[in-house]
Design a protein around this motif. Structure first.
Motif, PDB file in Angstrom:
ATOM      1  N   LEU A   1       0.906  -1.041  -0.049  1.00  0.00           N
ATOM      2  CA  LEU A   1      -0.173  -0.019  -0.050  1.00  0.00           C
ATOM      3  C   LEU A   1       0.963   1.264   0.134  1.00  0.00           C
ATOM      4  O   LEU A   1       0.501   2.272  -0.612  1.00  0.00           O
ATOM      5  CB  LEU A   1      -0.927  -0.040   1.186  1.00  0.00           C
ATOM      6  N   ARG A   2       2.042   1.262   0.834  1.00  0.00           N
ATOM      7  CA  ARG A   2       2.921   2.451   0.685  1.00  0.00           C
ATOM      8  C   ARG A   2       3.690   2.734  -0.226  1.00  0.00           C
ATOM      9  O   ARG A   2       3.858   3.527  -0.810  1.00  0.00           O
ATOM     10  CB  ARG A   2       3.676   2.210   2.149  1.00  0.00           C
TER      11      ARG A   2
ATOM     12  N   ILE B   1       1.710   0.658  -4.433  1.00  0.00           N
ATOM     13  CA  ILE B   1       0.550   1.281  -5.010  1.00  0.00           C
ATOM     14  C   ILE B   1       0.653   2.771  -4.525  1.00  0.00           C
ATOM     15  O   ILE B   1      -0.001   3.648  -5.196  1.00  0.00           O
ATOM     16  CB  ILE B   1      -0.755   0.604  -4.859  1.00  0.00           C
ATOM     17  N   LYS B   2       1.203   3.063  -3.428  1.00  0.00           N
ATOM     18  CA  LYS B   2       1.229   4.590  -2.899  1.00  0.00           C
ATOM     19  C   LYS B   2      -0.164   5.124  -2.698  1.00  0.00           C
ATOM     20  O   LYS B   2      -0.566   6.089  -3.027  1.00  0.00           O
ATOM     21  CB  LYS B   2       2.084   5.392  -3.847  1.00  0.00           C
ATOM     22  N   VAL B   3      -1.138   4.177  -2.045  1.00  0.00           N
ATOM     23  CA  VAL B   3      -2.259   4.762  -1.420  1.00  0.00           C
ATOM     24  C   VAL B   3      -2.257   5.388  -0.016  1.00  0.00           C
ATOM     25  O   VAL B   3      -3.176   5.941   0.571  1.00  0.00           O
ATOM     26  CB  VAL B   3      -3.279   3.875  -1.866  1.00  0.00           C
ATOM     27  N   ILE B   4      -1.273   4.942   0.935  1.00  0.00           N
ATOM     28  CA  ILE B   4      -1.274   5.571   2.070  1.00  0.00           C
ATOM     29  C   ILE B   4       0.315   6.315   2.350  1.00  0.00           C
ATOM     30  O   ILE B   4       1.143   6.001   1.356  1.00  0.00           O
ATOM     31  CB  ILE B   4      -1.391   4.679   3.190  1.00  0.00           C
TER      32      ILE B   4
END
Ligand SMILES: Cc1cc2nc3c(=O)[nH]c(=O)nc-3n(C[C@H](O)[C@H](O)[C@H](O)COP(=O)(O)OP(=O)(O)OC[C@H]3O[C@@H](n4cnc5c(N)ncnc54)[C@H](O)[C@@H]3O)c2cc1C
Ligand SMILES: Nc1ncnc2c1ncn2[C@@H]1O[C@H](COP(=O)(O)O)[C@@H](O)[C@H]1O
Lengths: 256, 315
Positions: free
Chosen positions: A249-250, A253-256
């Motif tokens: 996620l971090r 995909i870089k969503v958080i």
């Protein structure tokens, strides 16, 4: 008013599905069977119609090997009046037109006002048996009903269309209607219902005595689908799984 | 091989699945007849004029001003008898489900539905909730084949030219036994799934209504919206405007994080456009993993609480 509810017995969603030695279908000996889930909604709709109108008889019709009597009993325990079992030993017969002709032959003389089916069976997923029967028995037809209203000699149905659209359709009776899941909340049988069901009649007929139909389509084999998508499989102990998910996620995909 | 493709109008425009069906027909046959039924099809006719087809057949009649299964199935029957194609090809839409079985029974030819691809052994369709595929063939006869969404790529439609022909259908009032009213949409919710950057989507694998709060908690810590599969909506655990799939919304977020969803086609059509798909499912053979970028094999009820806890700590 006489209502037929057509119920198919299908492998449950959690059942093992080993392919048989000829690769033709699943090996039924290790399959656990259930009532086709959409048919459960069709049954509930029939029982609701019975409860809110006078003189309604609900008849369960199921075709298949002896095992399908289990789903007929289950429906009788919920409140259906009687059952018709069309004995079909040949589980290789999967042509919906043959199946619909046999079902139609078996129920023709009953002169049902309403035939309710599920919109689709969970095993073969042909999605057509109810409409085929409607055409064969010269009834009006409609599919994907999410609400039904009986009005004397006709029925009003709210049909689901694509992408969140709906439409009301009015049909003359007799009619054959396929039911979309979710339109009601199917009941569970009561203990009294289960006891009472033992005394209710299941009439047995033999499918092949009804008619010799020519098979027009057949399943040649089944196989496990292959994919070509690159998939990262994340397993391990729970801490490893959780930290890998957070990393993805971090940083991926870089969503958080 | 002669193929009759039955087209569908979507508010006056050609349905996307009809375009895909034309591609399928062009791959299968050499002489393609396209049938369009109804009175307001100018836009569709001008689009069709640019495709490589043998002929476009138009059918108009005052009893065909709105769709009915009675009317449309009778039209296809009459056109079939007159042109005797080897196959009828159509997109697997809701309208197809509604009237094509009637054509099959009228003509006594088989309807092989929801085909995803074609092999030398026959037509391939998903069975047993997409856990297996089956190869089906018609035996020595004409057949009707419907293609599932995305079976073919509409961009591969061969361009060319074609002629038009109007077909006189014979229909009488008593043929139409149903009255169809105008389509309408239900009231929409205040959640815009279609523009959400991240979706946490719950399926029946969440097991109980109480557990749905896990999805909302996770969504909160990663700044996502919550969506759901149909059975979760049907059970009343989540509002219907959150449903993703053929009868719900079409979504394309940056991340679709699916919790306990099996991956049935009617769900997948609504979310396969997501840039990244991560799925948690305890069944390693669940069809959702076939389209996932990240496949987490495990129990949502164990993983999600831990995940929320770790995310909160690391904030
Ligand atoms: C005409 C039509 C229209 C439809 N429209 C839609 C639609 O718009 N949207 C839609 O979603 N569906 C739609 N459906 C229904 C669709 O066919 C499927 O039935 C539905 O998508 C299945 O939902 P599900 O994946 O949540 O449930 P299931 O298929 O029951 O899957 C549950 C999954 O959870 C997993 N699981 C169970 N417990 C756990 C656990 N503890 N941890 C992890 N995993 C677990 C199981 O392995 C299984 O894979 C439609 C069907 C038809 C015929
Ligand atoms: N063998 C059967 N016995 C009883 N009902 C059936 C049978 N096959 C199909 N049906 C009914 O037809 C519906 C649609 O099935 P299908 O066309 O196979 O997707 C099912 O939901 C059932 O209501």
């Amino acid at each position: 008013m006489k209502i037929a509810v057509l119920i198919k017995q299908v492998p449950g969603s959690e059942s093992a599905l080993p392919i048989d030695s000829e690769g033709y279908w699943v090996d039924e000996s290790s399959v656990t069977f259930v009532m086709n889930p959409p048919d459960n909604y069709a049954l509930e709709e029939a029982l609701l119609i019975k409860e809110s109108n006078d003189d309604v008889e609900v008849v369960i019709v199921s075709m298949g090997p002896l095992r399908v009597q289990k789903v007929i009993r289950e429906a009788l325990a919920k409140g259906a009046d009687r059952g018709i079992h069309i004995l079909e030993q040949d589980i290789t017969e999967k042509d919906p037109l043959v199946i619909a002709k046999r079902l139609s032959n078996a129920i023709k003389s009953e002169e049902f006002d309403l035939v309710l089916t599920g919109l689709q069976s969970d095993d073969t997923g042909m999605g057509q048996t109810g409409v085929l029967i409607g055409e064969i028995l010269k009834m009006s037809t409609a599919t994907l009903a999410v609400e039904t209203i009986i009005q004397e000699d006709h029925i009003r149905i709210k049909r689901e269309l694509e992408s969140g659209w709906f439409q009301w359709v009015q049909l003359s009776l007799p009619a054959s209607i396929s039911i979309q899941s979710g339109l009601n909340t199917p009941r569970y049988p009561s203990l009294k219902g289960i006891m009472g069901a033992k005394k209710k009649e299941i009439h047995s007929l033999s499918a092949t005595e009804l008619s010799k139909e020519e098979t027009l389509q057949k399943v040649n084999n089944v196989f496990v689908p292959q994919t070509n998508k690159q998939t990262e499989i994340i397993k391990g102990d729970i801490d490893q799984i959780v930290s890998r998910i957070i990393e993805i996620l971090r940083t991926d995909i870089k969503v958080i | 091989m002669n193929i009759l493709v039955v087209l569908e109008s979507n508010n006056g425009a050609l349905h996307r699945l009809s375009r895909e069906a034309l591609v399928g027909a062009q791959e299968l046959g050499d002489s393609i007849f396209a049938l369009i039924i109804g009175n307001e099809n100018e836009e569709i006719l001008s689009e069709l004029a640019g495709y490589e087809l043998e002929k476009v057949i138009t059918v108009k009649h005052h009893l065909l001003s709105s769709y009915s299964a009675d009317g449309y199935s009778e039209v296809v029957r009459q056109v079939f008898i007159s042109f005797s194609p080897d196959l009828i090809v159509i997109g697997h839409t809701y309208q197809t489900r509604d009237f094509i079985p009637r054509v099959s029974a009228k003509l006594d030819i088989p309807f092989i539905p929801d085909v995803i691809s074609i092999s030398d052994k026959g037509f391939i369709k998903q069975v047993l909730n997409a856990k297996l595929n089956a190869t089906i063939s018609n035996l020595d006869n004409a057949a009707i084949i419907s293609f599932q969404s995305a079976a073919f790529n509409e961009e591969q439609l061969k361009l060319g030219s074609c002629s038009n022909e109007s077909f006189d259908v014979s229909l009488v009032d008593s043929d139409i036994k149903s009255i169809s009213e105008e389509p309408f949409q239900e009231e929409e919710g205040d959640v815009d799934l279609e523009s959400a950057e991240v979706l946490v989507s719950v399926g029946r694998g969440i097991e109980k209504e109480e557990n749905v709060t896990l999805a909302f908690e996770l969504a909160k810590v990663i700044n996502a919206e919550v969506s759901a599969s149909r059975p979760v909506v049907d059970s009343g655990w989540v509002d219907s405007f959150r449903q993703v799939g053929s009868s719900g919304s079409n979504v394309a977020p940056k991340l679709y994080f699916s919790l306990g969803i099996s991956g049935a086609i009617q769900h997948v059509v609504g979310m396969k456009g997501a840039k990244n798909i991560m799925a948690i499912n305890k069944d390693a053979d669940a069809p959702i993993f076939e389209i996932s970028d990240y496949a987490v094999i495990g129990d949502v009820l164990e993983i999600v609480p831990k995940l929320i806890e770790s995310l909160e700590q690391s904030k």
